[in-house]
Design a protein around this motif. Sequence first.
Motif, PDB file in Angstrom:
ATOM      1  N   GLY A 103       0.792  -1.217   0.000  1.00 14.93           N
ATOM      2  CA  GLY A 103       0.000   0.000   0.000  1.00 14.93           C
ATOM      3  C   GLY A 103       0.819   1.259   0.000  1.00 14.93           C
ATOM      4  N   GLY A 104       2.106   1.158  -0.237  1.00  8.56           N
ATOM      5  CA  GLY A 104       2.956   2.337  -0.266  1.00  8.56           C
ATOM      6  C   GLY A 104       3.634   2.566   1.076  1.00  8.56           C
ATOM      7  N   PRO A 105       4.543   3.537   1.139  1.00  6.91           N
ATOM      8  CA  PRO A 105       5.275   3.796   2.375  1.00  6.91           C
ATOM      9  C   PRO A 105       4.356   4.338   3.463  1.00  6.91           C
ATOM     10  CG  PRO A 105       5.697   5.519   0.759  1.00  6.91           C
ATOM     11  CD  PRO A 105       4.912   4.467   0.054  1.00  6.91           C
ATOM     12  N   ALA A 106       4.772   4.116   4.707  1.00  8.11           N
ATOM     13  CA  ALA A 106       3.975   4.567   5.850  1.00  8.11           C
ATOM     14  C   ALA A 106       3.842   6.080   5.848  1.00  8.11           C
ATOM     15  CB  ALA A 106       4.622   4.090   7.148  1.00  8.11           C
ATOM     16  N   VAL A 107       2.712   6.537   6.391  1.00 11.84           N
ATOM     17  CA  VAL A 107       2.467   7.973   6.492  1.00 11.84           C
ATOM     18  C   VAL A 107       2.333   8.343   7.968  1.00 11.84           C
ATOM     19  CG1 VAL A 107       1.316   8.063   4.262  1.00 11.84           C
ATOM     20  CG2 VAL A 107      -0.034   7.679   6.315  1.00 11.84           C
ATOM     21  N   ASP A 108       2.505   9.623   8.235  1.00 12.91           N
ATOM     22  CA  ASP A 108       2.396  10.112   9.607  1.00 12.91           C
ATOM     23  C   ASP A 108       0.928  10.358   9.932  1.00 12.91           C
ATOM     24  OD1 ASP A 108       2.727  11.149  12.101  1.00 12.91           O
ATOM     25  OD2 ASP A 108       3.594  13.063  11.439  1.00 12.91           O
ATOM     26  N   LEU A 109       0.384   9.561  10.840  1.00 15.06           N
ATOM     27  CA  LEU A 109      -1.012   9.712  11.231  1.00 15.06           C
ATOM     28  C   LEU A 109      -1.196  10.720  12.357  1.00 15.06           C
ATOM     29  CD1 LEU A 109      -2.158   5.966  11.296  1.00 15.06           C
ATOM     30  CD2 LEU A 109      -2.443   7.624   9.443  1.00 15.06           C
ATOM     31  N   GLY A 110      -0.100  11.074  13.020  1.00 11.73           N
ATOM     32  CA  GLY A 110      -0.224  11.896  14.210  1.00 11.73           C
ATOM     33  C   GLY A 110      -0.792  11.071  15.357  1.00 11.73           C
ATOM     34  N   ALA A 111      -1.208  11.732  16.416  1.00 13.00           N
ATOM     35  CA  ALA A 111      -1.807  11.019  17.536  1.00 13.00           C
ATOM     36  C   ALA A 111      -3.098  10.338  17.083  1.00 13.00           C
ATOM     37  CB  ALA A 111      -2.090  11.981  18.687  1.00 13.00           C
ATOM     38  N   THR A 112      -3.234   9.051  17.417  1.00 13.46           N
ATOM     39  CA  THR A 112      -4.368   8.255  16.952  1.00 13.46           C
ATOM     40  C   THR A 112      -5.099   7.653  18.138  1.00 13.46           C
ATOM     41  OG1 THR A 112      -3.150   7.707  14.926  1.00 13.46           O
ATOM     42  CG2 THR A 112      -5.084   6.372  15.452  1.00 13.46           C
ATOM     43  N   VAL A 113      -6.395   7.891  18.209  1.00 15.26           N
ATOM     44  CA  VAL A 113      -7.229   7.315  19.266  1.00 15.26           C
ATOM     45  C   VAL A 113      -7.622   5.905  18.855  1.00 15.26           C
ATOM     46  CG1 VAL A 113      -9.367   7.518  20.578  1.00 15.26           C
ATOM     47  CG2 VAL A 113      -8.097   9.579  19.937  1.00 15.26           C
ATOM     48  N   VAL A 114      -7.357   4.924  19.720  1.00 15.61           N
ATOM     49  CA  VAL A 114      -7.761   3.532  19.496  1.00 15.61           C
ATOM     50  C   VAL A 114      -8.749   3.175  20.594  1.00 15.61           C
ATOM     51  CG1 VAL A 114      -6.998   1.154  19.205  1.00 15.61           C
ATOM     52  CG2 VAL A 114      -5.485   3.039  18.539  1.00 15.61           C
ATOM     53  N   SER A 115      -9.902   2.671  20.220  1.00 15.90           N
ATOM     54  CA  SER A 115     -10.924   2.320  21.211  1.00 15.90           C
ATOM     55  C   SER A 115     -11.395   0.891  21.011  1.00 15.90           C
ATOM     56  CB  SER A 115     -12.121   3.276  21.122  1.00 15.90           C
ATOM     57  OG  SER A 115     -12.749   3.175  19.860  1.00 15.90           O
ATOM     58  N   LEU A 116     -11.799   0.274  22.115  1.00 10.16           N
ATOM     59  CA  LEU A 116     -12.358  -1.074  22.111  1.00 10.16           C
ATOM     60  C   LEU A 116     -13.731  -0.969  22.768  1.00 10.16           C
ATOM     61  CD1 LEU A 116     -11.499  -3.985  21.298  1.00 10.16           C
ATOM     62  CD2 LEU A 116     -10.854  -4.328  23.690  1.00 10.16           C
ATOM     63  N   ARG A 117     -14.756  -1.018  21.948  1.00  6.65           N
ATOM     64  CA  ARG A 117     -16.114  -0.717  22.397  1.00  6.65           C
ATOM     65  C   ARG A 117     -16.961  -1.985  22.406  1.00  6.65           C
ATOM     66  NH1 ARG A 117     -18.823   4.064  22.634  1.00  6.65           N
ATOM     67  NH2 ARG A 117     -21.094   4.012  22.454  1.00  6.65           N
ATOM     68  N   PRO A 118     -17.598  -2.357  23.526  1.00  4.64           N
ATOM     69  CA  PRO A 118     -18.458  -3.551  23.556  1.00  4.64           C
ATOM     70  C   PRO A 118     -19.599  -3.435  22.562  1.00  4.64           C
ATOM     71  CG  PRO A 118     -18.013  -2.758  25.780  1.00  4.64           C
ATOM     72  CD  PRO A 118     -17.514  -1.701  24.841  1.00  4.64           C
ATOM     73  N   ARG A 119     -19.964  -4.557  21.938  1.00  4.66           N
ATOM     74  CA  ARG A 119     -21.056  -4.541  20.971  1.00  4.66           C
ATOM     75  C   ARG A 119     -22.377  -4.180  21.632  1.00  4.66           C
ATOM     76  NH1 ARG A 119     -20.425  -7.348  16.276  1.00  4.66           N
ATOM     77  NH2 ARG A 119     -22.488  -6.476  15.859  1.00  4.66           N
ATOM     78  N   ASP A 120     -22.579  -4.610  22.878  1.00  5.19           N
ATOM     79  CA  ASP A 120     -23.813  -4.297  23.598  1.00  5.19           C
ATOM     80  C   ASP A 120     -23.587  -3.154  24.573  1.00  5.19           C
ATOM     81  OD1 ASP A 120     -22.123  -5.678  25.220  1.00  5.19           O
ATOM     82  OD2 ASP A 120     -23.645  -7.010  26.077  1.00  5.19           O
ATOM     83  N   HIS A 121     -22.777  -2.185  24.162  1.00  8.46           N
ATOM     84  CA  HIS A 121     -22.351  -1.106  25.062  1.00  8.46           C
ATOM     85  C   HIS A 121     -23.512  -0.185  25.415  1.00  8.46           C
ATOM     86  CE1 HIS A 121     -19.717   1.887  26.871  1.00  8.46           C
ATOM     87  NE2 HIS A 121     -20.284   2.807  26.112  1.00  8.46           N
ATOM     88  N   THR A 122     -23.588   0.160  26.705  1.00  9.31           N
ATOM     89  CA  THR A 122     -24.517   1.173  27.176  1.00  9.31           C
ATOM     90  C   THR A 122     -23.716   2.407  27.532  1.00  9.31           C
ATOM     91  OG1 THR A 122     -26.017  -0.503  28.066  1.00  9.31           O
ATOM     92  CG2 THR A 122     -26.268   1.750  28.887  1.00  9.31           C
ATOM     93  N   ALA A 123     -24.033   3.521  26.895  1.00  7.95           N
ATOM     94  CA  ALA A 123     -23.254   4.743  27.077  1.00  7.95           C
ATOM     95  C   ALA A 123     -23.277   5.192  28.538  1.00  7.95           C
ATOM     96  CB  ALA A 123     -23.801   5.845  26.181  1.00  7.95           C
ATOM     97  N   LYS A 124     -22.111   5.583  29.019  1.00 10.17           N
ATOM     98  CA  LYS A 124     -21.989   6.107  30.370  1.00 10.17           C
ATOM     99  C   LYS A 124     -21.463   7.533  30.299  1.00 10.17           C
ATOM    100  CE  LYS A 124     -21.064   1.618  32.500  1.00 10.17           C
ATOM    101  NZ  LYS A 124     -20.106   0.815  33.320  1.00 10.17           N
ATOM    102  N   LYS A 125     -22.203   8.438  30.859  1.00 12.94           N
ATOM    103  CA  LYS A 125     -21.808   9.829  30.848  1.00 12.94           C
ATOM    104  C   LYS A 125     -20.909  10.130  32.040  1.00 12.94           C
ATOM    105  CE  LYS A 125     -24.390  10.685  27.270  1.00 12.94           C
ATOM    106  NZ  LYS A 125     -23.814  11.008  25.951  1.00 12.94           N
TER     107      LYS A 125
END
Length: 254
Positions: free
Chosen positions: A85-107
């Motif tokens: 796919g070509g040379p790597a690019v600079d993504l900067g800071a990247t947010v990675v999240s792991l979200r449950p499929r049956d997730h209930t939002a918590k404020k």
Amino acid sequence: MGWNSSGGQPRFWRFAMTREVFGSLSVVFLATACASARPEVWIPGAQPAAKDIRVLDTGLVEVPPPLEPRTVSVVSGEIRFARSGGPAVDLGATVVSLRPRDHTAKKGDGSSTVRIASATEQFAPPLTVVRPGQNVVLVNNGPVVHQLFSPDIQETFELAPEGRSERFSIRRRGPTRFYCALHTEETFVIYSEDAEHVSVATGSREFRFSRVLPGRYTLAIWSERVSGPIRDVYVDGLRGNREPIWLYANLIDP
């Protein structure tokens, strides 16, 4: 049957011995049959009529409460670029999240406050992750005055050196971009996410989530250049998950 040559009268001498043998065998067979025990056949008793059958009341059965999961896993990985796919690019800071499929939002409950500070002439703090509804305060430790605002928040924060903003919160999930009315080149992002497992990948592009309960999750990323769900992840609670994220540089907008 034979004939007597002298008198011409027939005599039944040929089968005399045979009849005696058959008679002996018959006696033996009958004696053996009488001596053998006959097999017993079990005959079931009469069954009750359908109208007499009592159906148990299942409402009286006590159902034990479900067991709480006792095992957890570690989910880790890194962001990689495919060679084709070509040379790597600079993504900067990247947010990675792991979200449950049956997730209930918590404020956010408002009991905690995230302090976002900048000590340079430009107000340019690193990307910060907060919870929706969580209190946020901007702190200016630099030598220059700033007037910070966001199109998503109907407030402007004027920060003198060593000044700080009033508390505010971000209600929706996702990135909220801030600008400075006095310095057009200044911008920074606050990312709001209610998933329990969230990390900011920088430099080595590695991420790691500890104490992940068993279940099905969606792995997703966000950065200035690429964002979206990656794939579904199943965590069994018995072993660690290695979940590398593969990207094609030539598909990322320059």
